[in-house]
Design a protein around this motif. Structure first.
Motif, PDB file in Angstrom:
ATOM      1  N   ARG A  73      45.914  50.442 107.293  1.00 48.41           N
ATOM      2  CA  ARG A  73      45.332  49.830 106.089  1.00 48.41           C
ATOM      3  C   ARG A  73      46.307  49.937 104.912  1.00 48.41           C
ATOM      4  N   LEU A  74      47.052  51.043 104.840  1.00 44.63           N
ATOM      5  CA  LEU A  74      48.081  51.169 103.814  1.00 44.63           C
ATOM      6  C   LEU A  74      49.202  50.153 104.031  1.00 44.63           C
ATOM      7  N   ALA A 116      48.196  46.916 102.776  1.00 45.38           N
ATOM      8  CA  ALA A 116      48.175  46.900 101.307  1.00 45.38           C
ATOM      9  C   ALA A 116      49.572  46.831 100.707  1.00 45.38           C
ATOM     10  N   ARG A 162      36.908  48.193 108.702  1.00 42.95           N
ATOM     11  CA  ARG A 162      37.881  48.087 107.612  1.00 42.95           C
ATOM     12  C   ARG A 162      39.291  47.848 108.158  1.00 42.95           C
ATOM     13  N   ALA A 173      41.636  44.690 107.323  1.00 39.70           N
ATOM     14  CA  ALA A 173      43.032  44.828 106.898  1.00 39.70           C
ATOM     15  C   ALA A 173      43.939  43.929 107.743  1.00 39.70           C
ATOM     16  N   ALA A 197      43.573  40.479 106.594  1.00 35.64           N
ATOM     17  CA  ALA A 197      44.266  40.262 105.317  1.00 35.64           C
ATOM     18  C   ALA A 197      45.766  40.111 105.516  1.00 35.64           C
TER      19      ALA A 197
END
Length: 323
Positions: free
Chosen positions: A78-79, A82, A280, A284, A287
């Protein structure tokens, strides 16, 4: 109680601390960001061969089930999505039922991710890190194809051998009734009992091109010899110990969702409890997580080898029986 003292000597713990400082220096020199992610999460590992631990917690949403992480993988990805760039973490991880000479329920996982890197690049960095921590040169790094190892040690093609013949071989080798076992369970038993003890005896051995069914969170690619699908992953062995497991990371959210669902179906068939899927992580991936490679390394095992210890609990302050 008489077992209040540490599992490891204080001298060993000082030497362990020095090795962990060297790990951090290794990544600092390479401009890889150290991160910390939660030990508790809303999802566990759906992997059929892993047993996640959970607990009940009071949160703003009320009473919820939270899972102790089997590795920091999902949060670290997830990082990446991001935009964090290359990251590493020394994380406390948990796997139920794993206690022994090489295992502990709670352990230290070193995990790092390299956006834009190939598996070849990550294999090279992984063996460099291992060499950084060892006091002596372990010997050359050699690569082996999974199928070639089975041909060498067992005279079979693990992809083509008939399932009944594979079950008979696994039963005879392990002294267990494997007559109804799945193909991967038979292969895992043969790998652990026959092949793994031979690996890493004359250097660092890297195993590549695992069966596609063992891809986990890795991509898949075609075997250049016959076009069979294989997993884009590697494992690293030294002195018969599996140290690291690396992936050309899967970034396709739809494929990852399907694999999570298949895992839970397999868990149900095996009579295992279903594990909450990490929604989540899927968000991610949707995304846009950058393509690249990542690896998880059992840090306690590497420290055990670096310090010449025979058991993993000898390098832990308080192993599970004394925690």
């Amino acid at each position: 109680m008489n077992d209040w003292q540490p599992s490891a000597t204080l001298d060993t713990l000082r030497r362990r601390a020095a090795l962990m400082a060297r790990v951090r220096a290794f990544f600092t020199e390479r401009d890889v960001l150290e991160v910390e992610t939660p030990i508790l999460g809303h999802a566990g590992s759906t992997d059929v061969h892993l047993a996640s631990l959970s607990c009940q917690a009071r949160t703003p949403a009320g009473a919820e089930t939270l899972w102790l992480q089997t590795s920091p993988e999902f949060h670290m990805k997830r990082l990446l999505a991001a935009g964090a760039g290359p990251v590493f973490q020394i994380a406390r991880s948990f796997r139920d039922g794993e206690v022994g000479r090489r295992h502990n329920i709670e352990f230290s996982m070193l995990e790092w991710y390299r956006p834009g890197w190939s598996l070849d690049q990550l294999i090279e960095e992984t063996q460099q890190l291992i060499r950084t921590l060892l006091p002596d040169d372990p010997g050359p790094t050699q690569r082996h194809r999974y199928r070639a190892l089975f041909a060498r040690e067992l005279s079979i093609d693990p992809f083509a051998v008939e399932l009944d013949a594979l079950r008979r071989l696994a039963s005879a080798t392990g002294g267990l009734d494997m007559s109804t076992a799945e193909r991967d369970d038979c292969l895992d038993l043969l790998m652990s009992l026959v092949i793994e003890p031979t690996l890493g005896r004359d250097g660092i051995d890297v195993v590549l091109d695992y069966p596609a069914s063992q891809a986990a969170l890795a991509r898949r690619h075609r075997d250049p010899e016959d076009g069979a699908w294989v997993a884009s992953r590697f494992e690293v062995y030294l002195q018969g110990l599996e140290l690291a497991n690396g992936y050309d990371e899967l970034t396709d959210a739809q494929e990852q969702r399907a694999r999570f669902a298949e895992d839970n179906r397999a868990r149900a068939q095996a009579g295992l409890p279903e594990v909450d899927v990490d929604q989540r992580l899927l968000a991610a991936l949707e995304a846009g997580m950058p393509e690249g490679s990542g690896v998880a390394l059992g840090l306690d095992r590497l420290i055990q080898l670096a310090l010449g210890k025979s058991r993993i609990d000898e390098v832990m302050a308080f192993a599970t029986p004394r925690c």
